[in-house]
Scaffold this motif. Structure first.
Motif, PDB file in Angstrom:
ATOM      1  N   ARG A 159      17.282 -16.307  21.682  1.00 53.58           N
ATOM      2  CA  ARG A 159      15.905 -16.376  21.934  1.00 53.58           C
ATOM      3  C   ARG A 159      15.523 -16.646  23.847  1.00 53.58           C
ATOM      4  O   ARG A 159      15.502 -17.143  23.727  1.00 53.58           O
ATOM      5  CB  ARG A 159      14.518 -17.165  21.095  1.00 53.58           C
ATOM      6  N   ARG A 200      12.097 -14.714  27.019  1.00 51.58           N
ATOM      7  CA  ARG A 200      10.731 -13.714  26.726  1.00 51.58           C
ATOM      8  C   ARG A 200      10.862 -12.447  27.655  1.00 51.58           C
ATOM      9  O   ARG A 200      11.517 -12.807  28.571  1.00 51.58           O
ATOM     10  CB  ARG A 200      10.051 -14.898  26.800  1.00 51.58           C
ATOM     11  N   PRO A 210      17.384  -1.920  25.737  1.00 51.53           N
ATOM     12  CA  PRO A 210      17.045  -2.182  24.191  1.00 51.53           C
ATOM     13  C   PRO A 210      17.448  -1.981  23.643  1.00 51.53           C
ATOM     14  O   PRO A 210      18.824  -0.927  24.104  1.00 51.53           O
ATOM     15  CB  PRO A 210      15.697  -1.590  24.421  1.00 51.53           C
ATOM     16  N   THR A 252      12.826   2.291  22.169  1.00 57.08           N
ATOM     17  CA  THR A 252      12.223   1.173  22.121  1.00 57.08           C
ATOM     18  C   THR A 252      11.300   0.310  23.215  1.00 57.08           C
ATOM     19  O   THR A 252      11.955   0.669  24.299  1.00 57.08           O
ATOM     20  CB  THR A 252      12.246  -0.338  21.492  1.00 57.08           C
ATOM     21  N   PHE A 301       9.447  -2.831  25.129  1.00 61.63           N
ATOM     22  CA  PHE A 301       9.041  -4.414  25.198  1.00 61.63           C
ATOM     23  C   PHE A 301       8.547  -4.480  26.483  1.00 61.63           C
ATOM     24  O   PHE A 301       8.441  -4.266  28.363  1.00 61.63           O
ATOM     25  CB  PHE A 301      10.529  -5.413  24.610  1.00 61.63           C
ATOM     26  N   THR A 305       6.913 -10.591  25.938  1.00 60.22           N
ATOM     27  CA  THR A 305       7.132 -10.271  23.979  1.00 60.22           C
ATOM     28  C   THR A 305       8.378 -11.299  24.056  1.00 60.22           C
ATOM     29  O   THR A 305       9.471 -11.594  25.187  1.00 60.22           O
ATOM     30  CB  THR A 305       7.809  -8.757  24.013  1.00 60.22           C
ATOM     31  N   VAL A 312      11.585 -11.845  22.256  1.00 61.22           N
ATOM     32  CA  VAL A 312      12.828 -11.173  21.944  1.00 61.22           C
ATOM     33  C   VAL A 312      13.897 -11.545  21.507  1.00 61.22           C
ATOM     34  O   VAL A 312      14.364 -12.948  22.168  1.00 61.22           O
ATOM     35  CB  VAL A 312      13.550  -9.707  23.265  1.00 61.22           C
ATOM     36  N   GLU A 363      15.999  -7.154  20.972  1.00 61.87           N
ATOM     37  CA  GLU A 363      15.687  -6.200  20.237  1.00 61.87           C
ATOM     38  C   GLU A 363      14.333  -7.177  19.853  1.00 61.87           C
ATOM     39  O   GLU A 363      14.255  -8.921  19.938  1.00 61.87           O
ATOM     40  CB  GLU A 363      15.891  -6.059  18.940  1.00 61.87           C
ATOM     41  N   ARG A 364      13.070  -6.730  19.474  1.00 61.51           N
ATOM     42  CA  ARG A 364      12.001  -7.512  19.669  1.00 61.51           C
ATOM     43  C   ARG A 364      11.790  -9.016  18.255  1.00 61.51           C
ATOM     44  O   ARG A 364      12.584  -8.804  16.933  1.00 61.51           O
ATOM     45  CB  ARG A 364      11.241  -6.711  18.724  1.00 61.51           C
ATOM     46  N   TRP A 365      11.448 -10.165  18.793  1.00 59.03           N
ATOM     47  CA  TRP A 365      11.922 -11.612  18.358  1.00 59.03           C
ATOM     48  C   TRP A 365      10.583 -11.623  16.360  1.00 59.03           C
ATOM     49  O   TRP A 365      10.060 -11.361  16.933  1.00 59.03           O
ATOM     50  CB  TRP A 365      11.618 -12.869  18.603  1.00 59.03           C
ATOM     51  N   GLN A 366      11.799 -11.661  15.506  1.00 52.72           N
ATOM     52  CA  GLN A 366      11.251 -11.089  14.065  1.00 52.72           C
ATOM     53  C   GLN A 366      11.030 -12.919  12.820  1.00 52.72           C
ATOM     54  O   GLN A 366      12.141 -13.010  12.452  1.00 52.72           O
ATOM     55  CB  GLN A 366      11.375 -10.260  13.245  1.00 52.72           C
TER      56      GLN A 366
END
Length: 69
Positions: free
Chosen positions: A5, A7, A35, A40, A42, A46, A48, A62-65
């Motif tokens: 992960r 930023r 991306p 996409t 970011f 954000t 990621v 990709e966006r961290w969920q």
């Protein structure tokens, strides 16, 4: 590297070479970022997730969920 992960510190998006900070070897290092999904974008700040890595310093993100319990 994959699964790390980070930023975003330089906007990641189509036609841009973005930048992300990742924790590596006990410190923090900057990597070029693109991306994982080409359309996409970011913004700076954000969170990621790294989904692919190309040595020496390029990652695809990709966006961290976070998982929901």
């Amino acid at each position: 590297m994959i699964g790390s992960r980070g930023r975003v510190t330089g906007t990641v998006g189509p036609g841009l070479i973005g930048e992300v900070l990742l924790s590596v070897r006990g410190g923090t290092e900057a990597f070029y970022a693109y991306p994982a999904e080409p359309d996409t974008t970011f913004a700076v700040g954000t969170p990621v997730l790294v989904v692919d890595f190309e040595p020496p310093r390029t990652v695809y993100v990709e966006r961290w969920q976070p998982l929901r319990a």
